[in-house]
Design a protein around this motif. Sequence first.
Motif, short mmCIF file in Angstrom:
data_model
loop_
_atom_site.label_atom_id
_atom_site.label_comp_id
_atom_site.label_asym_id
_atom_site.label_seq_id
_atom_site.Cartn_x
_atom_site.Cartn_y
_atom_site.Cartn_z
N VAL A 203 0.86 -1.18 0.00
CA VAL A 203 0.00 0.00 0.00
C VAL A 203 0.90 1.23 0.00
N PHE A 204 0.64 2.15 -0.93
CA PHE A 204 1.43 3.37 -1.01
C PHE A 204 0.55 4.56 -0.67
N LEU A 205 0.96 5.31 0.34
CA LEU A 205 0.22 6.49 0.78
C LEU A 205 1.21 7.60 1.09
N GLY A 206 1.08 8.71 0.40
CA GLY A 206 1.97 9.83 0.63
C GLY A 206 1.29 11.14 0.25
N TYR A 207 1.92 12.24 0.64
CA TYR A 207 1.40 13.58 0.37
C TYR A 207 2.46 14.40 -0.33
N VAL A 208 2.01 15.38 -1.11
CA VAL A 208 2.90 16.27 -1.86
C VAL A 208 2.42 17.70 -1.71
N ASP A 209 3.38 18.62 -1.63
CA ASP A 209 3.04 20.04 -1.59
C ASP A 209 4.22 20.84 -2.13
N ALA A 210 3.98 22.12 -2.39
CA ALA A 210 5.02 23.07 -2.80
C ALA A 210 5.84 22.54 -3.98
N PHE A 211 5.14 22.14 -5.04
CA PHE A 211 5.81 21.69 -6.25
C PHE A 211 6.24 22.92 -7.03
N SER A 212 7.55 23.08 -7.27
CA SER A 212 8.10 24.27 -7.91
C SER A 212 8.76 23.90 -9.22
N ILE A 213 8.51 24.70 -10.25
CA ILE A 213 9.11 24.45 -11.56
C ILE A 213 9.36 25.78 -12.26
N GLN A 214 10.48 25.83 -12.98
CA GLN A 214 10.83 27.03 -13.74
C GLN A 214 11.47 26.62 -15.05
N THR A 215 11.17 27.37 -16.10
CA THR A 215 11.85 27.20 -17.37
C THR A 215 12.64 28.47 -17.69
N ARG A 216 13.66 28.31 -18.50
CA ARG A 216 14.51 29.46 -18.84
C ARG A 216 13.69 30.54 -19.53
#
Length: 281
Positions: A203-216
């Motif tokens: 069983v896989f259970l996790g949380y994600v937040d503050a995903f940051s991405i930038q392109t040139r």
Amino acid sequence: MPNGSEFRRDDVLTTVTQDGQAGWQFVVTSPDGAVTLESGPGLPPIGNGSVRLATGTNGDWSAEIRNTAFNGVPLRELTDLRYWTYGVQNNGQQWPYIILQIDHDGDGDVDDLLFFEPGFQTPGSGNPNLPDQGLPVLNTWQDWNALAGGWWSENGIGGLTPGTGVGPLSQYLAAEPDSTIVNSASGLGGVRVLQGFASPDDVFLGYVDAFSIQTRDAGITTTFNFEPFLTPPSPPRPRPGGLALAGARGSWPLFTCEKSLWSVHRSRPFIVPGGFIDARR
């Protein structure tokens, strides 16, 4: 930001409160899995909530979020890629991880998948020449610098393989310089954060937040803050003899000593039937 995240003052903060917002799609292939926006757990890096990824009892299927906004962006144009995870239950190795879908020749097809996994980001578990980002720990918010970290290729391109064979994106680009992020033919996003596609009995259970991405090209980092949707309170009913203002829903009191509390409504998971096209793409 209670946990002192890497969110900077020059970042653009975008709050996501529902499926389909800001290019994010909630996708579940596990029959009893779910993707939901929740308060917590603990103190998230930004705001009060995060996105919950749960495979249920089908660890060989997935629960994921996918972003469509980076279709056609050359891999070499990525200048920032970071996120935070909170693992609750897994097989001891797989925390929420990133997949980038890659097109090599500009025909729009997915030619390869690139994986960033938190479990391969120490000298002992991954490439000792890359930054030591520490081992993932259960029930703890941790930040990961994916752009500077170790990646592996589904097809082993550039010699990049899971575990100690992970390497920087520059190693991949040396082998495939025209690599471009691409969405699936079905319209699903090519930037993915997920749990699953692993051991079927776990069983896989996790949380994600503050995903940051930038392109040139953009020149500025966008940080996505995941929060549960809050329903605004209804106007309180007027009391007899009290001052009232006329409103679209009738008379509203001008003054009241009562408080109205917002209620949290968790978004329902968007269920995708198993077996669509290629489940991993």
